[in-house]
Design an enzyme around this catalytic site. Structure first.
Site, PDB file in Angstrom:
ATOM      1  N   GLU A 144      15.185  18.519  12.685  1.00  0.00           N
ATOM      2  CA  GLU A 144      14.647  19.644  11.819  1.00  0.00           C
ATOM      3  C   GLU A 144      15.561  20.132  11.311  1.00  0.00           C
ATOM      4  O   GLU A 144      15.770  20.687  10.385  1.00  0.00           O
ATOM      5  CB  GLU A 144      13.528  20.491  12.539  1.00  0.00           C
ATOM      6  N   PHE A 199       2.257  26.222  25.740  1.00  0.00           N
ATOM      7  CA  PHE A 199       3.205  25.059  25.676  1.00  0.00           C
ATOM      8  C   PHE A 199       3.814  25.158  24.186  1.00  0.00           C
ATOM      9  O   PHE A 199       3.065  25.340  23.111  1.00  0.00           O
ATOM     10  CB  PHE A 199       2.132  23.738  25.707  1.00  0.00           C
ATOM     11  N   GLN A 200       5.179  25.094  24.172  1.00  0.00           N
ATOM     12  CA  GLN A 200       5.868  25.239  23.055  1.00  0.00           C
ATOM     13  C   GLN A 200       5.514  26.268  22.432  1.00  0.00           C
ATOM     14  O   GLN A 200       5.788  26.354  20.995  1.00  0.00           O
ATOM     15  CB  GLN A 200       5.512  23.741  22.029  1.00  0.00           C
ATOM     16  N   LYS A 256      -2.055  27.549  14.788  1.00  0.00           N
ATOM     17  CA  LYS A 256      -2.754  26.136  14.503  1.00  0.00           C
ATOM     18  C   LYS A 256      -4.275  26.499  13.986  1.00  0.00           C
ATOM     19  O   LYS A 256      -4.830  26.036  13.301  1.00  0.00           O
ATOM     20  CB  LYS A 256      -2.800  25.445  15.859  1.00  0.00           C
ATOM     21  N   MET A 287      40.541  20.914  11.100  1.00  0.00           N
ATOM     22  CA  MET A 287      40.570  22.265  10.856  1.00  0.00           C
ATOM     23  C   MET A 287      41.086  23.074  12.110  1.00  0.00           C
ATOM     24  O   MET A 287      41.919  24.152  12.299  1.00  0.00           O
ATOM     25  CB  MET A 287      39.516  22.981  10.233  1.00  0.00           C
TER      26      MET A 287
END
Ligand SMILES: Cc1ncc(C[n+]2csc(CCOP(=O)(O)OP(=O)(O)O)c2C)c(N)n1
Ligand SMILES: [Mg+2]
Lengths: 634, 190
Positions: A87, A149-150, A199, A519
């Protein structure tokens, strides 16, 4: 009805709803596709709203709570969903799409880990004022706050790093919220807007109409970006320009966002003022223009920083006077009057005290300023311009900066960047990653056009280049899109090779492999007395890697091989990669050490000339024959 | 290296840093959308931007769709102006005003639970009354004094009652309103 004793508040309507939602979550796998006519649900409203806003692509990744959206995507064929491999890449791609095209980018993730994976990309867009709408699913409304959940408090997480965010709990809200989110993302000082949708809101039936732009604006009484600068302040600026002997324009991202490049150049020509630019201002003016003076700041050109330090009038337009530009504020441009033009009132007086503050859109302010500005004869600036020219010659011809025949037989990074830019006709999008490679792109890209330089400036996000270049390639299909990345940054998001192959996104990757966190190595050499740690970076055999992914690839280790490889990669109809084995210890000079000022630039440190030719190589997993153009599935 | 100005030359004085002026207490009034999460937005912003809120009072306004926040912040003019400008950037903030130097009524309310004995009780009651306070609860060994006034008046009463023993103290923080007919609520653009 049997009462579930183990449910808190058993029997209450809240508890029943929560139980139903829980069961619903467990049933995900068994939802069947509805054939034939079906009711319009929140997910449809979302797709329609995106299409109405002109979005044609979404970068995303599915998951439980966002599946209702994936269930209806086929019914909205105008939307191309591009499946990324992580993502974070979706967020960077949406960002790159927006930077290159000027349109709002859209990314999508599921709740919990999908949402937190977007966060780095959202932060990147925030710090660089990039218009992105990030959409996440969340658990059904009745489960919010129950550690379902999640479930994670993602709006709590994105609150301080978005221009605005929303938690949407009903399908009816979706059309309005999406329209508002786009309006906020792209207007005023642009920025990311996050919309978290439960949802049940995605699944709920709705007949809510889409609002008009007028309705959207009327619904936002607390949001009225100020476009026009105060006329009296603008007059003060015109007077200051007339009085100045050593004026200098410092142009930033705001000029590009406002599409004010033409007005900027007109001002520069009319009043004979040279233009310097910030990292995100690269491209505001054709770098070959006589009034284009150069890139400023920590790794900017020495002549530019000298001009700033000796200026009597600095005209900052659409830039933040941030620490990478000013260094120590107390010693910054000691004799200059400071002008600050920005659309965000909070930028003014934040980092430096402005003598002439002007709040407004860069283009609109410049338009108002032009008729008030007297035409200046270049001859009147003769002494100033001669001095600037001398400084420029001095700094551009210094051996240490590397450009042109810097060291025979060694593949120097700046040379590679120059050849990529030239080989692409100075017309390509060059997306940099972070580190030395980023500074080499900024210094040696020779940009001629607006919005063709993409770089994570504010957040400095390693891993940005490849996914952002994917976005740029989709956002501006007429242009070539390069991702120029260090071996460190590339290894942070290289999983996206699969995306560009699967979706045939024609990104050309220039892997600037110094086998180091370059760097970091440079800082440890110069600032930490050579006490190196964790700067050596093992990497795979990138030719084998590309073969595995099915990507045509070249390996280049000598200067004379560069042009052919660039031409080869450009000739491929689709994505390609060039593995440049660059000098391992080349530093970016000059360098302004942190805490120091623009007059304290380090030009060169020790005898790195020797370091560069030294053959010491970093750990390598599987060294292969150099220079074999090796194709994957073309 | 001719002509390169050197920071060590010391010719020009050091540039002033924003926020380095004299500090004092500022009173900020904000009219905000009455929506869930707005208080969190304001608090999160103040924390992230390093502004120190001394007190914060949130309440209803005449309109049900807005609320009013009164913040006291310590800082110099530039620092506090930054705070107001940052607040304005929040989409849910409709109007912000620094009213420190305006003609205003500033009050706060305090409830002070003071330990008393039969002997000290009349004394505590009279201190409260002398300062336009009220006794709102009486029990055998404690009284609750309610006091409304400027923060300095409240400070004074708290100080006086301290010698009896304060068991519990709560203060609302300042709320303010401009004198005269002007109204910040009426200035909110819609
Ligand atoms: C996500 C992230 N982690 C760490 C850093 C700190 N950092 C800045 S530059 C750099 C080294 C980059 O190495 P590489 O990608 O190989 O580029 P090079 O400097 O060698 O060109 C690091 C670790 C960062 N900017 N971003
Ligand atoms: Mg590297």
């Amino acid at each position: 009805m049997t009462q579930a004793k183990h449910v808190p508040g058993a029997g209450s309507s809240a508890a029943l709803a929560s139980e139903r939602a829980r069961k619903e979550m467990l049933r995900d796998a068994r939802i069947e596709r509805r054939g034939g006519p079906r009711p319009r649900i929140g997910a449809d409203a979302l797709c329609e709203a995106l299409l109405l806003q002109g979005s044609t692509s979404i970068w995303g990744y599915p998951g439980g709570v966002i599946l209702p959206l994936y269930d209806v995507l086929v019914d909205h064929p105008g939307l191309r969903h591009i499946l990324v491999r992580h993502e974070q890449a979706a967020a960077h791609a949406a960002d790159g799409y927006a930077r290159a095209s000027g349109k709002v980018g859209v990314c999508l993730g599921t709740s919990g880990p999908g949402a937190t994976n977007l966060v780095t990309g959202i932060g990147t867009s925030m710090l660089d004022s990039v218009p992105v709408v990030a959409i996440t699913g969340n658990v059904p409304g009745v489960l919010l706050g129950k550690d379902a959940f999640q479930e994670i408090d993602i709006t709590g997480i994105t609150l301080p790093m978005t221009k605005h965010n929303y938690l949407v709990r009903s399908a009816d809200e979706i059309p309005h919220v999406i329209a508002e989110a786009f309006h906020i993302a792209r207007s005023g000082r642009p920025g990311p807007v996050h919309v978290d949708i439960t949802k049940d809101a995605l699944m709920g039936e709705t007949s809510a109409p889409h609002p008009t732009q007028e309705e959207v604006e009327a619904g936002l009484p607390g949001y009225r970006p100020k476009m026009d600068g105060n006329a009296r302040q603008i007059k003060l600026l015109a007077d200051a320009i007339a009085a100045a002997k050593r004026p200098l324009i410092l142009a930033g991202h705001g000029v590009l966002i406002a599409h004010g490049e033409r007005e900027l150049l007109e001002l520069a020509r009319q009043a004979q003022i040279p233009i310097a630019w910030t990292l995100l201002g690269i491209g505001v003016v054709d770098e070959s223009d006589p009034l284009a003076y150069g890139y400023m700041g920590m790794h900017g050109w020495k002549h530019v920083n000298r001009a700033i330090q000796s200026s009597d009038l600095l005209i900052g337009i659409g830039m933040r006077y941030d620490d990478r530009v000013t260094g120590n504020v107390r010693t910054f441009a000691p004799s200059a009057k400071i002008v600050h033009i920005d659309i965000d009132p909070a930028e003014i007086g934040k980092n430096v005290v402005a003598d002439i503050p002007i709040v407004g859109d860069a283009k609109r302010v410049l338009e108002a300023l032009l008729p008030m500005t007297e035409r200046v004869d270049p001859a009147a600036r003769a002494t100033y311009f001669t001095e600037l020219a001398t400084w420029r010659k001095e700094s551009e011809s210094s051996a240490w900066h590397g450009s042109g025949g810097w060291r025979d037989g060694v593949l120097s990074a700046d040379f590679v960047v120059e050849r990529i830019a030239a080989g692409s006709g100075y017309d390509a999008n060059l997306t940099a990653d972070v580190g030395q490679n980023q500074m080499w792109v900024a210094r040696y890209g020779g940009f001629k056009r607006a919005n063709s330089h993409l770089s994570s400036g504010g957040l400095g996000t390693m891993g940005f280049a490849l996914p952002a270049a994917m976005g740029a390639a989709i956002g501006t299909p007429e242009k070539t899109s390069w991702a120029i990345a260090g071996d460190g940054g590339f290894q942070m998001t290289l999983q996206e090779l699969a995306t560009i192959v699967q979706e045939r996104i024609p990104v050309k990757i220039a892997l600037m492999d110094n086998k180091k966190l370059g760097m970091i190595r440079q800082w440890q050499e110069i600032v930490y007395a050579g006490n190196y740690h964790s700067e050596q970076l093992a990497g795979p055999d990138y030719l084998k890697l590309c073969e595995a992914y099915g990507l045509p690839a070249w390996k280049v280790a000598k200067p004379e091989e560069v042009d052919a490889a660039v031409a080869g990669a450009l000739a491929v109809d689709g994505p390609a990669l060039i593995w440049f084995e660059i000098a391992e210890r080349q530093n970016v000079y000059p360098m302004m050490p942190a805490g120091k000022g623009l007059s304290d630039l380090i030009d060169k440190w020790g005898d790195d000339g020797e370091d560069v030719t030294e053959g010491a190589s970093g750990p390598r997993l599987d060294p292969t024959d150099p220079n074999a153009p090796k194709g994957g599935a073309e | 290296m001719s002509g390169a100005p050197n920071s060590a030359a010391g010719a020009a004085p050091a540039r002033a840093l924003p926020g380095s002026g004299d500090e004092r207490r500022h009173l900020i009034v904000a009219i905000v959308n009455n929506r869930p999460g707005v208080l969190n937005r304001v608090a999160s912003l103040m924390r992230a931007r390093n502004f120190n809120i001394e007190s914060l009072a949130v309440s209803a306004t005449e309109r049900s769709d807005t609320s009013r926040m009164t913040l006291t912040i310590v800082g110099d003019e530039v620092h506090v102006e930054q705070a107001t400008k940052q607040l304005y950037k929040l989409i849910d903030v409709l109007k912000v005003q620094d009213v420190t130097d305006e003609a205003i009524v500033e009050h706060e309310l305090a409830l002070i639970k003071v330990r008393v004995t039969g002997k000290s009780r009349p004394e505590v009651v009279s201190i409260a009354e002398m300062h336009r306070g009220r006794v709102v609860d009486l029990s055998d060994d404690a009284v609750i004094v309610e006091i409304v006034g400027e923060p300095s008046e409240v400070d004074r009463v708290v100080e006086l009652l301290r010698e009896f023993g304060i068991k519990e103290l709560v203060r609302t923080g300042s709320v303010v309103m401009s004198r005269g007919s002007g109204s910040i609520e009426e200035q909110v653009k819609r």
